[in-house]
Design a protein around this motif. Structure first.
Motif, short mmCIF file in Angstrom:
data_model
loop_
_atom_site.label_atom_id
_atom_site.label_comp_id
_atom_site.label_asym_id
_atom_site.label_seq_id
_atom_site.Cartn_x
_atom_site.Cartn_y
_atom_site.Cartn_z
N ALA A 33 0.83 -1.21 0.00
CA ALA A 33 0.00 0.00 0.00
C ALA A 33 0.86 1.26 0.00
O ALA A 33 0.55 2.24 -0.70
CB ALA A 33 -0.94 -0.02 1.20
N LEU A 34 1.93 1.25 0.76
CA LEU A 34 2.82 2.41 0.80
C LEU A 34 3.56 2.60 -0.51
O LEU A 34 3.75 3.74 -0.97
CB LEU A 34 3.81 2.25 1.96
CG LEU A 34 3.18 2.31 3.36
CD1 LEU A 34 4.14 1.78 4.41
CD2 LEU A 34 2.74 3.73 3.69
N ARG A 35 3.95 1.51 -1.14
CA ARG A 35 4.59 1.62 -2.46
C ARG A 35 3.64 2.25 -3.46
O ARG A 35 4.05 3.06 -4.31
CB ARG A 35 5.04 0.25 -2.94
CG ARG A 35 6.23 -0.34 -2.17
CD ARG A 35 6.56 -1.73 -2.68
NE ARG A 35 6.90 -1.71 -4.09
CZ ARG A 35 6.75 -2.75 -4.92
NH1 ARG A 35 6.25 -3.89 -4.47
NH2 ARG A 35 7.10 -2.65 -6.17
N ALA A 36 2.36 1.90 -3.37
CA ALA A 36 1.37 2.48 -4.29
C ALA A 36 1.18 3.97 -4.05
O ALA A 36 0.87 4.72 -4.98
CB ALA A 36 0.04 1.75 -4.14
N LEU A 37 1.37 4.42 -2.81
CA LEU A 37 1.24 5.84 -2.50
C LEU A 37 2.45 6.65 -2.98
O LEU A 37 2.35 7.87 -3.11
CB LEU A 37 1.07 6.03 -0.99
CG LEU A 37 -0.29 5.63 -0.41
CD1 LEU A 37 -0.24 5.66 1.12
CD2 LEU A 37 -1.38 6.56 -0.91
N ALA A 38 3.57 5.99 -3.19
CA ALA A 38 4.79 6.67 -3.65
C ALA A 38 5.36 5.90 -4.84
O ALA A 38 6.47 5.36 -4.75
CB ALA A 38 5.81 6.78 -2.52
N LEU A 224 2.54 9.52 3.36
CA LEU A 224 1.09 9.40 3.26
C LEU A 224 0.44 10.65 2.70
O LEU A 224 -0.60 10.55 2.02
CB LEU A 224 0.50 9.10 4.64
CG LEU A 224 0.91 7.78 5.29
CD1 LEU A 224 0.33 7.69 6.70
CD2 LEU A 224 0.49 6.59 4.46
N THR A 225 1.02 11.84 2.95
CA THR A 225 0.28 13.08 2.66
C THR A 225 1.03 14.12 1.85
O THR A 225 0.43 15.12 1.44
CB THR A 225 -0.16 13.75 3.97
OG1 THR A 225 1.00 14.15 4.72
CG2 THR A 225 -1.01 12.79 4.82
N LEU A 226 2.33 13.93 1.59
CA LEU A 226 3.12 14.97 0.92
C LEU A 226 3.87 14.38 -0.28
O LEU A 226 5.08 14.14 -0.22
CB LEU A 226 4.12 15.59 1.89
CG LEU A 226 3.58 16.37 3.08
CD1 LEU A 226 4.69 16.66 4.08
CD2 LEU A 226 2.92 17.67 2.60
N PRO A 227 3.19 14.14 -1.38
CA PRO A 227 3.88 13.54 -2.52
C PRO A 227 5.05 14.35 -3.04
O PRO A 227 6.00 13.79 -3.61
CB PRO A 227 2.77 13.41 -3.59
CG PRO A 227 1.65 14.29 -3.12
CD PRO A 227 1.75 14.34 -1.64
#
Length: 393
Positions: A33-38, A224-227
């Motif tokens: 899930a974290l990889r998908a967010l970044a 999580l919040t700052l791409p």
């Protein structure tokens, strides 16, 4: 579901007094899930402090299975232990003190952090002794005020000295990095200020000739919040274990994360008590009427916060109970309100919340702290029981 038990003694044949169940499938899902967010950055799974109390080696292996290409530790000893256990890939360690095991880290192919000239001198001396170049990340203090080199003359001096050592073949500057102070506080003015300063310090280093493999600044909340903070690598710690960095950002499920640890114990005693009976040290709790008391055999020696005396939540017999009186070294009491669960029944202190049990965040609020501390402080006297160890699918 496969299960393994890690304990300070031999794996017990009788039911466990207490257990911290570690769901490795949940950890792998969190990493994905974290990889998908970044998606544009590599992912570092931070496994410092024994993987936030979850067990460094099993959690590191699970994270690598799920696609983490970097592992992060605070101390070099933690990094060396991972390498000794056969963990592959890149391992970074960043908390150094004078006289640290620089040569051992170089020979184990660890990435090391350098925040000042003293550390650069020690790592170059170790590289000469090892006959191999060190892999070095230069850390910039962009506003956290902890480790890292200050902008201005100090940073320029460090960058130039590192480039001279690189030209001698003593090191390779593999990373430029920094750390946020307030990424868990959305909109805090320091966030934008630190990002700007990091970009400026990176630009200076690259103009001088540094060619890092990775530039990295994002911790779990920033991931999580700052791409805009993801750069080449994100360093995810608490989020890997399904813990939200702060209630302001949301609960774990808001980000597709699931808590990995479930802490439970077996009731050691259930007994009747009259009205007006004092409970535990200092009699800070007195029974308001005839009731039943349950003895939960874990205490502050196991990492249960004494600050949660009178407030810590526990699920027993399908109902939330509250710590009655003070948490002692090895045990605490809950008022069962007349219920009589069997001795040996499960008392769940925290978990994912699927069965209505409290979460680590509930305990954090009860103790006036953060979820990270709740899981990290669970002591080695509580066996870690690993489930879902096989790779998914």
């Amino acid at each position: 579901m496969s299960t393994t038990v890690t304990t300070t003694a031999h794996a017990p044949s009788a039911p466990l007094r207490a257990r911290a169940e570690i769901d490795l499938a949940a950890l792998r899902a969190n990493v994905r899930a974290l990889r998908a967010l970044a998606p544009g950055a590599a992912l570092m799974a931070v496994v410092k402090s024994d993987a936030y109390g979850h067990g460094a080696v099993p959690c590191a292996r699970a994270a690598v299975q799920a696609g983490a290409t970097w592992l992060g530790t605070a101390t070099p000893e933690e990094g060396l232990a991972l390498r000794a256990a056969g963990l592959p890939g890149r391992i970074m360690c960043w908390l150094w003190t004078p006289g640290g095991p620089w040569r051992e880290a170089i020979e184990a192919d660890l990435d090391v952090s350098v925040s000042g000239m003293w550390a650069l001198r020690e790592v170059t001396e170790a590289a000469r002794a090892a006959g191999a170049p060190a892999r070095v990340h230069l850390k910039a203090d962009t506003g956290l005020g902890r480790n890292g080199c200050q902008p201005g003359g100090d940073w320029e001096e460090l960058v130039d000295a590192a480039l001279r050592a690189e030209a001698e073949g003593l090191l390779r500057v593999t990373g430029l990095w920094s750390h946020f102070a307030c990424a868990d506080e959305p909109g805090h003015p320091s966030i934008a200020a630190q990002l700007t300063r990091f970009r400026e310090m990176v630009a200076h280093a690259e103009q001088r000739g540094v060619r890092p493999e990775v530039r990295h600044m994002a911790n779990s909340p920033a991931t999580l919040t700052l791409p805009e903070s993801h750069f080449d690598l994100v360093r995810t710690g608490c989020a890997v274990y399904g813990i939200s960095p702060s209630p302001e950002l949301g609960v774990p499920a808001d980000f597709g994360l699931r808590p990995v640890m479930t802490l439970s114990a077996s009731l050691a005693l259930v007994k009747h008590a009259p009205r007006g009976h004092g409970v535990s040290y200092g009699h800070h709790y007195v029974t308001p009427g005839e009731t039943t008391l349950g003895l939960v055999p874990v205490g502050y020696a196991d990492g249960i916060p004494r600050h949660a005396s009178g407030t810590g939540p526990v699920l027993v017999g399908g109902k939330w109970r509250t710590v009655a009186g003070r948490v002692a070294m090895d045990q605490f009491v809950v008022d069962l309100g007349g219920d009589e669960p069997e001795i040996g029944s499960e008392a769940v202190l925290f978990g994912p919340g699927d069965r209505g049990e409290p979460t680590a965040e509930d305990w954090a609020q009860a103790a006036g702290t953060i979820g990270y501390e709740i899981v990290t402080r669970i002591g080695s006297r509580v066996p870690r029981v690993y489930v879902n160890g096989e790779q998914d699918g």
